[in-house]
Design an enzyme around this catalytic site. Structure first.
Site: not given
Length: 297
Positions: A68-69, A99, A174, A243
């Site tokens: 998912l974003p 992430t 990450k 992001k």
């Protein structure tokens, strides 16, 4: 669907779809889910069965993989009305490849543990091609027991798997990886701009740089494969990298650290939004020139 070999994949974009196909090749019965009609249609065309709703995945799948974003979407999926926390049975394994914000991950981990749900954060690197081939690099956080339990599924997704530490360690790792990539793109672009102004083309210089100590993943891979050939087709967008850089900057602030170089990199990526649209490939940051640098402001 036989529960012990069943895996749900929530998020069927380029990454999730590739991971679902890799899981199918490994012998898993996959059931996908996505709110996007376009993603659902692409998944079905690729041969991925798609479930009707979250309740079906919670009922039929022993493992659920999230692709998912953002953390906000993950939180809503878990804690929202009719969310996975209310639907899942104890013993479910949840693998989050998003992430994400490590603090949110830690908060969600507490609620998941209270419900008896195994939780591993395993954000990935390698892009859509790596997802499709099952050759992702995975940054893994979770208890030894949960990561061991997740090993067969993780092995189907990634060839390079690093258990960094407890829950949220994968998400921290990450963010650090992406912060370095974002930084290397900026510094390499400015270094090559300097060389160009001095009469040396990037093409003339890059082989020598890659043989010397100035090389990085950006000069070794991104420049030859995404930038110099003008393809800019990594499958990872400016919006997603902005992001991730912002999350890394916020993590440093939350920890009370003074990181001036990180602040500059964060500011460059943030200010690029005026010139580079969210949907553009993230490698296009090399073409961004600010009219005023932080040091000259």
């Amino acid at each position: 669907m036989e529960n012990t070999k069943s895996v749900g994949v929530i998020g069927l974009g380029n990454m999730g779809r590739g991971m679902a196909l890799s899981l199918q090749r490994a012998g898993y019965a996959v059931l996908g889910l996505d709110k996007s009609e376009q993603a659902v249609n692409a998944a079905r065309e690729a041969g991925i069965p798609v479930g009707t709703d979250l309740a079906q995945l919670a009922r039929e799948c022993a493992t659920i993989v999230l692709s998912l974003p953002t953390s906000a979407i993950v939180r809503a999926l878990l804690e929202g009305e009719g969310g996975l926390l209310a639907l899942a049975k104890p013993g479910l394994l949840l693998i989050d490849t998003t992430t994400a914000d490590p603090q949110v991950t830690r908060e969600l981990a507490v609620a998941l543990k209270d419900k008896g749900i195994r939780f591993v954060d395993a954000p990935v690197s390698g892009g859509p091609s790596g997802a499709l081939k099952g050759e992702l690099t995975m940054f893994i956080g979770g208890s030894e027991a949960d990561v061991t339990h997740a090993h067969p599924v993780l092995s189907a997704l990634g060839t390079k798997r690093f258990h960094i530490g407890d829950v949220s360690a994968g998400h921290v790792a990450k963010l650090i990886n992406n912060l370095l990539t974002a930084s290397h793109l900026v510094t390499a672009s400015e270094a090559f701009r300097l060389a160009n102004a001095a009469g040396i083309s990037t093409e003339q210089l890059i082989e020598a740089v890659n043989a010397g100590s100035g090389r990085s993943g950006v000069t070794l891979f991104n420049y030859p494969n995404r930038i110099l050939n003008n393809t800019y087709a990594s499958g990872f967008t400016m919006q997603l990298m902005r992001k991730d850089v912002n999350l890394a900057v916020s993590l440093g602030e939350a920890l009370g650290l003074d990181l001036p170089a990180v602040d500059v990199i964060g500011d460059i990526w943030k200010s690029s939004a005026s010139a580079l649209a969210d949907g553009e490939d993230f490698n296009r940051i090399v073409n961004f020139e600010r009219s005023t640098s932080p040091a000259r402001a």
